[in-house]
Write a protein that holds these residues in place. Structure first.
Motif, mmCIF file in Angstrom:
data_model
loop_
_atom_site.group_PDB
_atom_site.id
_atom_site.type_symbol
_atom_site.label_atom_id
_atom_site.label_comp_id
_atom_site.label_asym_id
_atom_site.label_seq_id
_atom_site.Cartn_x
_atom_site.Cartn_y
_atom_site.Cartn_z
ATOM 1 N N LEU A 179 0.821 -1.216 0.000
ATOM 2 C CA LEU A 179 0.000 0.000 0.000
ATOM 3 C C LEU A 179 0.854 1.265 0.000
ATOM 4 C CD1 LEU A 179 -3.373 0.275 1.725
ATOM 5 C CD2 LEU A 179 -1.869 2.247 1.768
ATOM 6 N N GLU A 182 -3.667 6.391 0.038
ATOM 7 C CA GLU A 182 -5.120 6.172 0.070
ATOM 8 C C GLU A 182 -5.837 7.506 0.160
ATOM 9 O OE1 GLU A 182 -5.393 3.902 3.732
ATOM 10 O OE2 GLU A 182 -5.855 5.714 4.867
ATOM 11 N N ILE A 324 -7.426 3.415 -3.229
ATOM 12 C CA ILE A 324 -6.131 3.012 -2.672
ATOM 13 C C ILE A 324 -5.172 2.696 -3.815
ATOM 14 C CG2 ILE A 324 -4.962 1.058 -1.527
ATOM 15 C CD1 ILE A 324 -7.095 1.129 0.634
ATOM 16 N N LEU A 326 -1.801 0.677 -4.655
ATOM 17 C CA LEU A 326 -1.008 -0.422 -4.088
ATOM 18 C C LEU A 326 -0.090 -1.021 -5.136
ATOM 19 C CD1 LEU A 326 -2.160 -3.201 -1.712
ATOM 20 C CD2 LEU A 326 -1.447 -3.923 -3.983
#
Ligand code: UT7
Length: 333
Positions: A179, A182, A324, A326
Motif C-alpha cells: 500500500l 489512500e 487506494i 497499491l
C-alpha cells in the motif's frame, strides 16, 4: 532503518455453489435478462442456499483457502478483520468466531461495517497496523450473505446482490511494495438513499417493522448511481494526481463491482484506454458488497506481476468511498 510497507501476500475466496441467473429472476419479479445485463452487467449471482449458514461460513472458507495456499499456521495470525454488512449476528463479532474456527488463537478480531467500502477501509486499517510495526500478519476478509437482507419481490434490489467471500493476507514488505497511498471519505447524507430501515437502535425490530418489510435493503438507485460515479472517479483521479501516476502507469483498476456502468465511467475519468486493465467479474457474482474487491483479486491474481500498479476504488452505503494505490508484491505460479 528500512521503511516497512504493507503488502498483500496471498488471496483466497469462497463462492457458494448455487447460481441465481437472470432467467430465474424473471420468474420471481417483472424483469428480464436484457434489462439486467445492459443496466448492470450482471448475468448471475451466487446464493448460499442453506438457511442454517451465515456469513461466517463463507468467511471461514475464504480464510482457510489462504491458510492452505500459504501453508500458514493459523497461530501466526495477529489480527482478523471481517468486513461485512451482514454479520452472523449483532453484538457478537463475526471475526471473533472466524478466528476461533480457523484456529487463530493468538489473534484478535472485529467486524468492520462500512457497507460496500468495508474491504477498502479494512485494507487501510490492516496496512496501518503492519506499517506501524505492531503486527506482522493481518487477515482482511470481505464476506456478505446479501441474500439474507434482500427482498426477492423487489426488482430494484434483488437483481443486483449476491453472496460470497474473499480474503487477503497483509504482511510487512521491505522492498517498498504494497500500500502506497489512500484517499478515503464518507458522507452521512447517504443514509437517506441506501439503508435497512429497521433492526438498529434507531428503529428496533417489532412485528410492525417486519410486516412493513423494513429489514430488507432499500436504495434510491438513481441517486446512489450519481454519487457513486462522481465520488469513485474523483477519489481515483485524486490518488493518481498526488502520486504522479499517468493513465499509462496504472496496470489494473480493481473497483467495487456494483454496476459495470459505474466502473466504466471511473475508468474513463482515469483515462484508462485499455479495457483489459479494467477488471470486471460482476457478470458472475453480482454485487457481493464487502466481497467484490477481494473476489476481483482472486479471479485475476494470476495476471498480476510483482511491482504492478493497482488502483482500488469503492463506493457504498453511508455513503462511504475511496481509492487506494497499491504495488503488487508477488508473482503467482
Ligand atoms: O454497492 C452499493 C452501491 N449501489 C450502487 O452503486 C447501485 C447504484 N445504482 C444502480 O446501479 C442503478 O441505479 C440500478 C441498476 C439500481 C438501476 O438502474 P437505472 O438505470 O438507474 O434504472 P432506473 O432506476 O432509473 O429505472 C429505469 C426504469 C424504470 O422504469 P420507468 O420509470 O422508466 O418506466 C424502472 O421502473 O427501469 C425500471 N426498472 C426495471 N425494469 C426491469 C427498475 N428495475 C428494473 C428491473 N427490471 N429489475
Amino acid at each position: 532503518m528500512t521503511k516497512i510497507t504493507a503488502a498483500i501476500t496471498a488471496v483466497g475466496a469462497y463462492i457458494p455453489e448455487y447460481r441465481l441467473t437472470n432467467k430465474e429472476l424473471e420468474t420471481l419479479v417483472d424483469t428480464n435478462d436484457e434489462w439486467i445485463t445492459t443496466r448492470t452487467g450482471i448475468k448471475e449471482r451466487r446464493i448460499l442456499k442453506d438457511a442454517s449458514l451465515g456469513t461466517s461460513y463463507m468467511a471461514i472458507k475464504a480464510a482457510e483457502d489462504i491458510l492452505k495456499k500459504k501453508n500458514l499456521d493459523p497461530k501466526e495470525i495477529d489480527m482478523i478483520i471481517v468486513a461485512t454488512a451482514t454479520p452472523d449476528m449483532s453484538v457478537a463479532a463475526t471475526a471473533a468466531y472466524v478466528a476461533s474456527e480457523i484456529g487463530a488463537t493468538n489473534a484478535f478480531g472485529y467486524d468492520l461495517a462500512a457497507a460496500c467500502s468495508s474491504f477498502l477501509y479494512g485494507m487501510s486499517t490492516a496496512a496501518s497496523y503492519i506499517a506501524s510495526g505492531r503486527y506482522k500478519k493481518v487477515l482482511v476478509i470481505g464476506a456478505d450473505k446479501m441474500s439474507s437482507i434482500v427482498d426477492y419481490t423487489d426488482r430494484t434490489t434483488c437483481i443486483i446482490f449476491g453472496d460470497g467471500a474473499g480474503a487477503a493476507l497483509f504482511e510487512p514488505n521491505e522492498e517498498g511494495l504494497g500500500l502506497q497511498d489512500e484517499y478515503l471519505r464518507s458522507d452521512g447524507v447517504g443514509r437517506n438513499f441506501l439503508r435497512i430501515e429497521a433492526g438498529g437502535s434507531l428503529n428496533p425490530a417489532t412485528h410492525e417493522t417486519v410486516d412493513k418489510k423494513q429489514h430488507f435493503i432499500k436504495q434510491d438507485g438513481k441517486t446512489v448511481f450519481k454519487y457513486a460515479v462522481s465520488s469513485m472517479a474523483d477519489a481515483c483521479v485524486n490518488v493518481m494526481k498526488r502520486n504522479d501516476l499517468t493513465n499509462e502507469d496504472v496496470d489494473w483498476l480493481v473497483a467495487h463491482q456494483a454496476n459495470k456502468r459505474i466502473i466504466d465511467a471511473t475508468a474513463n475519468r482515469m483515462g484508462l484506454k485499455d479495457e483489459n486493465k479494467v477488471l470486471i467479474n460482476i457478470e458472475k457474482y453480482g454485487n457481493t458488497t464487502s466481497a467484490t474487491i477481494p473476489l476481483v483479486l482472486f479471479d485475476y491474481e494470476k495476471q498480476f506481476k510483482k511491482g504492478d500498479t493497482l488502483v482500488f476504488a469503492s463506493f457504498g452505503g453511508g455513503f462511504t468511498w475511496g481509492s487506494i494505490y497499491l504495488k503488487w508484491a508477488y508473482n503467482s505460479n
